[in-house]
Design an enzyme around this catalytic site. Sequence first.
Site, PDB file in Angstrom:
ATOM      1  N   LYS A  83       0.852  -1.193   0.000  1.00  0.00           N
ATOM      2  CA  LYS A  83       0.000   0.000   0.000  1.00  0.00           C
ATOM      3  C   LYS A  83       0.889   1.245   0.000  1.00  0.00           C
ATOM      4  CE  LYS A  83      -3.913   2.039   2.548  1.00  0.00           C
ATOM      5  NZ  LYS A  83      -4.826   1.902   3.712  1.00  0.00           N
ATOM      6  N   SER A 104      -9.693   2.234   2.813  1.00  0.00           N
ATOM      7  CA  SER A 104      -8.776   2.895   1.927  1.00  0.00           C
ATOM      8  C   SER A 104      -7.804   1.953   1.215  1.00  0.00           C
ATOM      9  CB  SER A 104      -7.970   3.947   2.699  1.00  0.00           C
ATOM     10  OG  SER A 104      -7.115   3.344   3.638  1.00  0.00           O
ATOM     11  N   SER A 155     -10.035   0.388   7.139  1.00  0.00           N
ATOM     12  CA  SER A 155      -9.435   0.383   5.801  1.00  0.00           C
ATOM     13  C   SER A 155      -8.854  -0.940   5.330  1.00  0.00           C
ATOM     14  CB  SER A 155      -8.354   1.459   5.719  1.00  0.00           C
ATOM     15  OG  SER A 155      -8.940   2.731   5.661  1.00  0.00           O
TER      16      SER A 155
END
Lengths: 463, 61
Positions: free
Chosen positions: A80, A155, A179
């Site tokens: 990420k 997210s 997330s």
Amino acid sequence: MTDLSFLTASELAPFIQSRQLSPVELTEHLLNRITQFDPTLRTYITPLPDLAMRQAKEAETIIMNGGYKGPLHGIPIGVKDNFYTKGIRTTVGSKLLANFIPDKNATTVDKLLNAGGIMLGKQNMHELAAGSTGTNPYFGNTLNPWNIQYMPGGSSSGAASSLASGLTTLATGTDTFGSIRLPASMCGIYGLKPTYGLVSTHGVFPTAMSLDTAGPMARSVSDLALMLTYMAGYDPSDPASLETSILDYGESLYTGIKGIKIGIPTYYLQDLDPDVERLFTKAIENLKYLGAQVRVIDIPELSMATFSSYATVTGEASAYHHKWLQTYPEYYSADIRTFFLTGTLTNTPQYIQAQQARRKIVKAFQQAFLEVDVLLGPTIPITTPAYSKNWLEQNLGVVKRTLPFTSPVNLTGTPAISVPMGIDRSGLPVGMQFIGNHLSEKQLLQIGSAWERTKPLGNRLEK
Amino acid sequence: MCNINFIKQGLYVQNLPIYEADIPYIQDMLHTIQQAQLALEAFPHLHDEVPITIVDKGLIR
């Protein structure tokens, strides 16, 4: 061997160890898929084909010379884009940081690479890890591979979408108010939000520091266990890092759940979309069939979670971004700017009350865990929405609807695993979350694994 | 707290940007927070609780 795209790390590792599969072949295969599918799905902000091939060739040489490091050696991982990567831009999904190149790796990145992991690239995310849909006006919206009209959740949108579409084998995520779990639910994969402090967040760009947690995302529970074994551990660079012994998280995966006591807080039965309610009711019956003792319990303190999480997240995030909001407001997308500016208008008494409420919720959870082993609820109360043209309103609306279900885990620092529980009427996956007491990851993985063996999605991920 | 003037003045005194289009959304979120805060009234002894804050053990010796 079947198609490499959707095999799990746990399935691939024996082939790599026995030299029947080269990390180079595996990495090349996934890089080709990224070239083919990622222009549509946009799961990567910065693919790293050259670096990945270099790491794969190095892994191959070491393994051929008898230096196999363990089950992560030669396994491709998506990172990420809020994890610092030395010499590689780390945008945090934001125009503001589009050219930020850290001079160090996040501790977790170092750990995964030292174990022999191959970094495929930096993955797309909802801007600044502060949204729940996966829109990204600057780098492009990530799409849900189950139906590209739909959001993947955020997210950690790139992580979830790439796992569901066979564009990586493993992925890292972060979870401040859902997330990891929320996109896992929307994309039909598995995600673990660990106990606060179990996995270092040193070198992870902060969203709300007292809630931020890093964790694994994968296509199987055994892969979550595998990743956690390498990600967890004390880090002196992280002031919140726990000094606790690291367990073999995969040890109990096949123990089953007979006699496990599961409590469903009434809070998690409110305002469910009809499809979520239908699938959750069916899941409860299946858990009973597996031998679990399931009962409804009441935790009134959960009613404070929405206030506590809004005040904490917006307050801490706006404190971090205050100077940049003054200087570069146009670099923020409207949803994130609105979210953070709201935090500048809440007040200190509210923030302190939010932290008092947190302690109250922690105590209530601890009391509940005297009676049950784990708590259970849908990961989110809604089915996955299609992307709307009014993305600003939709983003804030999805946060408002989902944060009450995801944030209690962040507020209390407890671990939770999101697992798929079925398919809704639109053909998209729906998830549920098991919540455990602090440092109960091993038991959560055990329960998740027993559930996984019921094949809640059939074999529909492999398409 | 949800008043438009309060929002604009609050941003202005902090030297923060005021985008007219943002205001209704900020207003809505502040309203959500205010409504959610009402849940605290069911717990009159909240001040007995020590707020959770980040404590760096390395600093306290």
